[in-house]
Design a protein around this motif. Structure first.
Motif, PDB file in Angstrom:
ATOM      1  N   MET A   1       0.737  -1.163   0.171  1.00  0.00           N
ATOM      2  CA  MET A   1      -0.129   0.005  -0.107  1.00  0.00           C
ATOM      3  C   MET A   1       0.861   1.248   0.116  1.00  0.00           C
ATOM      4  SD  MET A   1      -3.035   1.245   2.843  1.00  0.00           S
ATOM      5  CE  MET A   1      -3.473   2.664   2.648  1.00  0.00           C
ATOM      6  N   THR A   2       0.722   2.235  -0.880  1.00  0.00           N
ATOM      7  CA  THR A   2       1.454   3.276  -0.897  1.00  0.00           C
ATOM      8  C   THR A   2       0.949   4.379  -0.043  1.00  0.00           C
ATOM      9  OG1 THR A   2       0.146   4.277  -2.924  1.00  0.00           O
ATOM     10  CG2 THR A   2       1.969   3.103  -3.519  1.00  0.00           C
ATOM     11  N   SER A   3       1.788   5.410   0.306  1.00  0.00           N
ATOM     12  CA  SER A   3       1.518   6.427   1.230  1.00  0.00           C
ATOM     13  C   SER A   3       0.866   7.550   0.330  1.00  0.00           C
ATOM     14  CB  SER A   3       2.907   6.867   1.890  1.00  0.00           C
ATOM     15  OG  SER A   3       3.286   5.879   2.799  1.00  0.00           O
ATOM     16  N   PRO A   4      -0.011   8.448   0.868  1.00  0.00           N
ATOM     17  CA  PRO A   4      -0.653   9.299   0.445  1.00  0.00           C
ATOM     18  C   PRO A   4       0.406  10.743  -0.015  1.00  0.00           C
ATOM     19  CG  PRO A   4      -1.283   9.318   2.660  1.00  0.00           C
ATOM     20  CD  PRO A   4      -0.445   8.155   2.355  1.00  0.00           C
ATOM     21  N   GLU A   5       0.118  11.380  -1.125  1.00  0.00           N
ATOM     22  CA  GLU A   5       1.306  12.228  -1.354  1.00  0.00           C
ATOM     23  C   GLU A   5       1.215  13.220  -0.318  1.00  0.00           C
ATOM     24  OE1 GLU A   5       1.036  15.711  -4.904  1.00  0.00           O
ATOM     25  OE2 GLU A   5       1.423  13.627  -5.457  1.00  0.00           O
ATOM     26  N   ALA A   6       2.404  14.081   0.042  1.00  0.00           N
ATOM     27  CA  ALA A   6       2.498  15.055   1.161  1.00  0.00           C
ATOM     28  C   ALA A   6       3.086  16.375   0.339  1.00  0.00           C
ATOM     29  CB  ALA A   6       3.221  14.674   2.268  1.00  0.00           C
ATOM     30  N   THR A   7       2.542  17.405   0.695  1.00  0.00           N
ATOM     31  CA  THR A   7       3.093  18.676  -0.144  1.00  0.00           C
ATOM     32  C   THR A   7       3.836  19.621   0.796  1.00  0.00           C
ATOM     33  OG1 THR A   7       0.911  19.988   0.369  1.00  0.00           O
ATOM     34  CG2 THR A   7       1.226  18.613  -1.681  1.00  0.00           C
ATOM     35  N   HIS A   8       4.431  20.622   0.250  1.00  0.00           N
ATOM     36  CA  HIS A   8       5.255  21.661   0.895  1.00  0.00           C
ATOM     37  C   HIS A   8       5.263  22.964   0.098  1.00  0.00           C
ATOM     38  CE1 HIS A   8       9.074  23.811   2.127  1.00  0.00           C
ATOM     39  NE2 HIS A   8       8.808  23.202   3.335  1.00  0.00           N
ATOM     40  N   PRO A   9       5.382  23.875   0.575  1.00  0.00           N
ATOM     41  CA  PRO A   9       5.284  25.286  -0.409  1.00  0.00           C
ATOM     42  C   PRO A   9       6.457  25.146  -1.574  1.00  0.00           C
ATOM     43  CG  PRO A   9       5.300  25.904   2.034  1.00  0.00           C
ATOM     44  CD  PRO A   9       5.552  24.277   2.020  1.00  0.00           C
ATOM     45  N   TRP A  10       7.502  24.580  -1.323  1.00  0.00           N
ATOM     46  CA  TRP A  10       8.392  24.475  -2.211  1.00  0.00           C
ATOM     47  C   TRP A  10       8.534  23.013  -3.060  1.00  0.00           C
ATOM     48  CZ3 TRP A  10       9.907  28.767  -4.527  1.00  0.00           C
ATOM     49  CH2 TRP A  10       9.694  29.965  -3.740  1.00  0.00           C
ATOM     50  N   GLY A  11       7.682  21.915  -2.584  1.00  0.00           N
ATOM     51  CA  GLY A  11       7.555  20.694  -3.266  1.00  0.00           C
ATOM     52  C   GLY A  11       6.898  19.960  -2.726  1.00  0.00           C
ATOM     53  N   ARG A  12       7.025  18.478  -2.916  1.00  0.00           N
ATOM     54  CA  ARG A  12       6.118  17.562  -2.620  1.00  0.00           C
ATOM     55  C   ARG A  12       7.001  16.231  -2.324  1.00  0.00           C
ATOM     56  NH1 ARG A  12       4.129  14.407  -7.141  1.00  0.00           N
ATOM     57  NH2 ARG A  12       4.992  15.347  -8.849  1.00  0.00           N
ATOM     58  N   VAL A  13       6.027  15.406  -1.547  1.00  0.00           N
ATOM     59  CA  VAL A  13       6.507  13.771  -1.601  1.00  0.00           C
ATOM     60  C   VAL A  13       5.443  12.963  -2.146  1.00  0.00           C
ATOM     61  CG1 VAL A  13       7.303  11.904  -0.226  1.00  0.00           C
ATOM     62  CG2 VAL A  13       7.827  13.943   0.230  1.00  0.00           C
ATOM     63  N   GLY A  17       7.090   7.920  -2.973  1.00  0.00           N
ATOM     64  CA  GLY A  17       8.100   8.193  -2.101  1.00  0.00           C
ATOM     65  C   GLY A  17       9.263   9.278  -2.909  1.00  0.00           C
ATOM     66  N   THR A  18       8.989   9.451  -4.218  1.00  0.00           N
ATOM     67  CA  THR A  18       9.948  10.399  -4.933  1.00  0.00           C
ATOM     68  C   THR A  18       9.551  11.996  -4.259  1.00  0.00           C
ATOM     69  OG1 THR A  18       9.685   9.088  -6.686  1.00  0.00           O
ATOM     70  CG2 THR A  18      10.638  11.572  -6.817  1.00  0.00           C
ATOM     71  N   VAL A  19      10.883  12.535  -4.026  1.00  0.00           N
ATOM     72  CA  VAL A  19      10.854  13.879  -3.303  1.00  0.00           C
ATOM     73  C   VAL A  19      11.100  14.810  -4.334  1.00  0.00           C
ATOM     74  CG1 VAL A  19      11.805  15.299  -1.544  1.00  0.00           C
ATOM     75  CG2 VAL A  19      11.583  13.208  -1.054  1.00  0.00           C
ATOM     76  N   TYR A  20      10.109  15.900  -4.569  1.00  0.00           N
ATOM     77  CA  TYR A  20      10.250  17.006  -5.737  1.00  0.00           C
ATOM     78  C   TYR A  20      10.541  18.295  -5.085  1.00  0.00           C
ATOM     79  CZ  TYR A  20       8.906  13.191  -8.974  1.00  0.00           C
ATOM     80  OH  TYR A  20       8.630  12.008  -9.493  1.00  0.00           O
ATOM     81  N   LEU A  21      11.243  18.944  -5.834  1.00  0.00           N
ATOM     82  CA  LEU A  21      11.630  20.605  -5.484  1.00  0.00           C
ATOM     83  C   LEU A  21      10.852  21.334  -6.527  1.00  0.00           C
ATOM     84  CD1 LEU A  21      12.716  22.914  -3.903  1.00  0.00           C
ATOM     85  CD2 LEU A  21      14.776  22.718  -5.425  1.00  0.00           C
ATOM     86  N   PRO A  34      11.266   5.997   0.093  1.00  0.00           N
ATOM     87  CA  PRO A  34      10.361   4.790   0.019  1.00  0.00           C
ATOM     88  C   PRO A  34       9.998   4.273   1.397  1.00  0.00           C
ATOM     89  CG  PRO A  34      12.580   4.221  -0.480  1.00  0.00           C
ATOM     90  CD  PRO A  34      12.680   5.571  -0.343  1.00  0.00           C
ATOM     91  N   GLY A  35       8.706   4.085   1.618  1.00  0.00           N
ATOM     92  CA  GLY A  35       8.278   3.240   2.663  1.00  0.00           C
ATOM     93  C   GLY A  35       8.221   4.210   4.141  1.00  0.00           C
ATOM     94  N   GLY A  36       8.830   5.540   4.005  1.00  0.00           N
ATOM     95  CA  GLY A  36       8.581   6.298   5.227  1.00  0.00           C
ATOM     96  C   GLY A  36       7.405   7.143   5.134  1.00  0.00           C
ATOM     97  N   GLU A  37       7.311   7.917   6.112  1.00  0.00           N
ATOM     98  CA  GLU A  37       6.380   8.784   6.224  1.00  0.00           C
ATOM     99  C   GLU A  37       6.714   9.980   5.457  1.00  0.00           C
ATOM    100  OE1 GLU A  37       3.186   8.861   7.507  1.00  0.00           O
ATOM    101  OE2 GLU A  37       3.605   6.800   8.300  1.00  0.00           O
ATOM    102  N   PRO A  38       5.610  10.487   4.610  1.00  0.00           N
ATOM    103  CA  PRO A  38       6.181  11.822   3.679  1.00  0.00           C
ATOM    104  C   PRO A  38       6.424  12.991   4.611  1.00  0.00           C
ATOM    105  CG  PRO A  38       4.485  10.617   2.724  1.00  0.00           C
ATOM    106  CD  PRO A  38       4.819   9.661   4.175  1.00  0.00           C
ATOM    107  N   ALA A  39       5.786  13.211   5.757  1.00  0.00           N
ATOM    108  CA  ALA A  39       6.006  14.028   6.649  1.00  0.00           C
ATOM    109  C   ALA A  39       7.424  14.341   7.054  1.00  0.00           C
ATOM    110  CB  ALA A  39       5.067  14.352   7.725  1.00  0.00           C
ATOM    111  N   GLU A  40       7.920  13.068   7.154  1.00  0.00           N
ATOM    112  CA  GLU A  40       9.276  12.992   7.813  1.00  0.00           C
ATOM    113  C   GLU A  40      10.311  13.559   6.677  1.00  0.00           C
ATOM    114  OE1 GLU A  40       9.801   8.892   8.890  1.00  0.00           O
ATOM    115  OE2 GLU A  40       8.513   9.421  10.875  1.00  0.00           O
ATOM    116  N   ALA A  41       9.901  13.117   5.451  1.00  0.00           N
ATOM    117  CA  ALA A  41      10.997  13.352   4.176  1.00  0.00           C
ATOM    118  C   ALA A  41      10.863  15.101   4.282  1.00  0.00           C
ATOM    119  CB  ALA A  41      10.375  12.748   2.922  1.00  0.00           C
TER     120      ALA A  41
END
Length: 413
Positions: A1-13, A17-21, A34-41
């Motif tokens: 099961m994949t984690s939901p997407e997490a966002t940031h003003p200057w990027g997202r996860v 699990g791919t982190v974008y700027l 991969p496999g971690g909490e997006p908020a932690e990333a």
């Protein structure tokens, strides 16, 4: 099961699990979580940005505070820029790059200030080194042997503390400075070698003078030996100074020899003065007799009396030295009075002067007789002006005649 997407003003996860700027050119992948909490990333990559921002802040402050040199600042900017460009971090990386770009004017200003400061420092160093060289050359041309060496050492220490100039200028000035120091040192050594030789010669001369002084110390020829000691003292002063470690000892020996002689002379004079005190009593009695002749009333009698007084004065003998000036002075005063009286008498009876006085009387009497005749003729002719002129001339001639008659009377008295 994949984690939901997490966002940031200057990027997202992303869900995978791919982190974008997010950048001005679009999104750029900066990492995988991969496999971690997006908020932690997001927290991790945001923290990385915070670290870069701190580096930029610190660089700005150091540059503004002047704690970095231009070259160090340029290297630091390049290092931070390399860290920011392509950094795996979430944040406004473009703003950090813009801030780094904004440091260029400050960096150039720092370079200009450092350059101006260096130029000022070099100009100051050039002026100081020229002054040092000129001062050293003056010392080398002078004769300040006592303080010059210390002054040159102080100039050398001052030189060492100054900034280096361009090689050509620095070498030229150093060569002049070094040459002046070498010249001064050589001349100073020569001077003190000459001084040493002079002092050794003075020592030898003074040892010979001491030998002479010691050989005279037992002499009883008071007058001639006193003269010899005065000559020795003159030669001692002319000999100059001996080495300091022996000068005082030499002087003590020389002075001691003199003291022996002069002590003996003073003792002999004291004994002689005691012997002569009786002669002083006799001379005081003779003086009392001589002083009774004053004031001179009878010149011939005074001269005759003085001749006998002079004979008895010489026969009375010497008197103590401390009485000579007083007694001789009193006798000279009587002799002077008699001599003055004689001169006055001679002047009064001088035949030549008497003849001149008589001749003047005769001439004036004839002139007055002639004027009286002229006056009578003028009165008879009624010439009032001529009468007045002749009367004035007559008054003058009669006044001169009175004085001439008085002078002639004095010579004939």
């Amino acid at each position: 099961m994949t984690s939901p997407e997490a966002t940031h003003p200057w990027g997202r996860v992303a869900e995978d699990g791919t982190v974008y700027l997010r950048t001005a050119d679009g999104e750029r992948q900066i990492g995988q979580w991969p496999g971690g909490e997006p908020a932690e990333a997001i927290a991790l990559y945001a923290k990385r940005f915070d670290g870069l921002e701190i580096e930029v802040d610190l660089l700005e402050k150091r540059l503004a505070g002047g704690t970095l040199g231009p070259d160090d600042a340029e290297r630091a900017i390049a290092t931070v820029r390399e860290q920011v460009e392509g950094a795996a971090a979430l944040g406004d990386l473009d703003s950090l790059l813009a801030r780094l770009d904004a440091l260029a004017p400050a960096l150039q200003k720092l370079r200009d200030e450092r350059k101006a400061a260096k130029e000022a420092r070099l100009a100051e160093a050039l002026a100081a080194k020229k002054r040092i060289v000129e001062t050293a050359e003056k010392l080398a041309a002078g004769t300040d042997w006592r303080n010059g060496a210390d002054k040159l050492r102080a100039l050398l220490e001052e030189w060492k503390a100054l900034a280096r100039l361009d090689r050509k200028t620095d070498d030229e000035l150093w060569h002049r400075f070094s040459a002046a120091r070498t010249t001064y040192t050589r001349l100073r050594k020569t001077h003190f070698a000459d001084v040493h030789a002079d002092r050794e010669r003075a020592k030898s001369t003074k040892e010979k003078l001491i030998a002479e002084a010691e050989s005279l110390s037992s002499s009883t020829e008071w007058g001639p030996t006193s003269t010899k000691y005065r000559d020795l003292m003159t030669r001692w002063k002319a000999a100059g100074s001996a080495p300091r470690n022996v000068e005082d000892a030499l002087w003590k020996r020389f002075r001691s020899a003199q003291d022996v002689f002069f002590a003996a002379r003073d003792a002999a004079n004291a004994a002689q003065d005691e012997e002569f005190r009786a002669n002083a009593v006799v001379k005081e009695e003779i003086l009392a007799e001589a002083e009774k002749l004053l004031p001179i009333k009878d010149l011939d009698a005074a001269r005759k009396a003085m001749a006998g007084i002079a004979d008895r004065w010489e026969a009375a003998g010497k008197v103590p030295r401390d009485r000579v000036k007083d007694l001789e002075g009193r006798l000279r005063a009587v002799e002077s009075a008699i001599r003055s009286a004689g001169e006055k008498e001679w002047k009064r009876t001088d035949p030549e002067k008497s003849a001149r006085a008589d001749d003047m009387v005769a001439k004036l009497e004839k002139a007055i007789t002639d004027l009286e005749a002229e006056l009578a003729a003028a009165q008879a002719a009624g010439n009032a002006k001529k009468v007045k002129d002749i009367e004035e001339t007559l008054a003058s001639r009669r006044s001169f005649l009175d004085m001439a008659l008085k002078a002639a009377a004095d010579f004939g008295a």
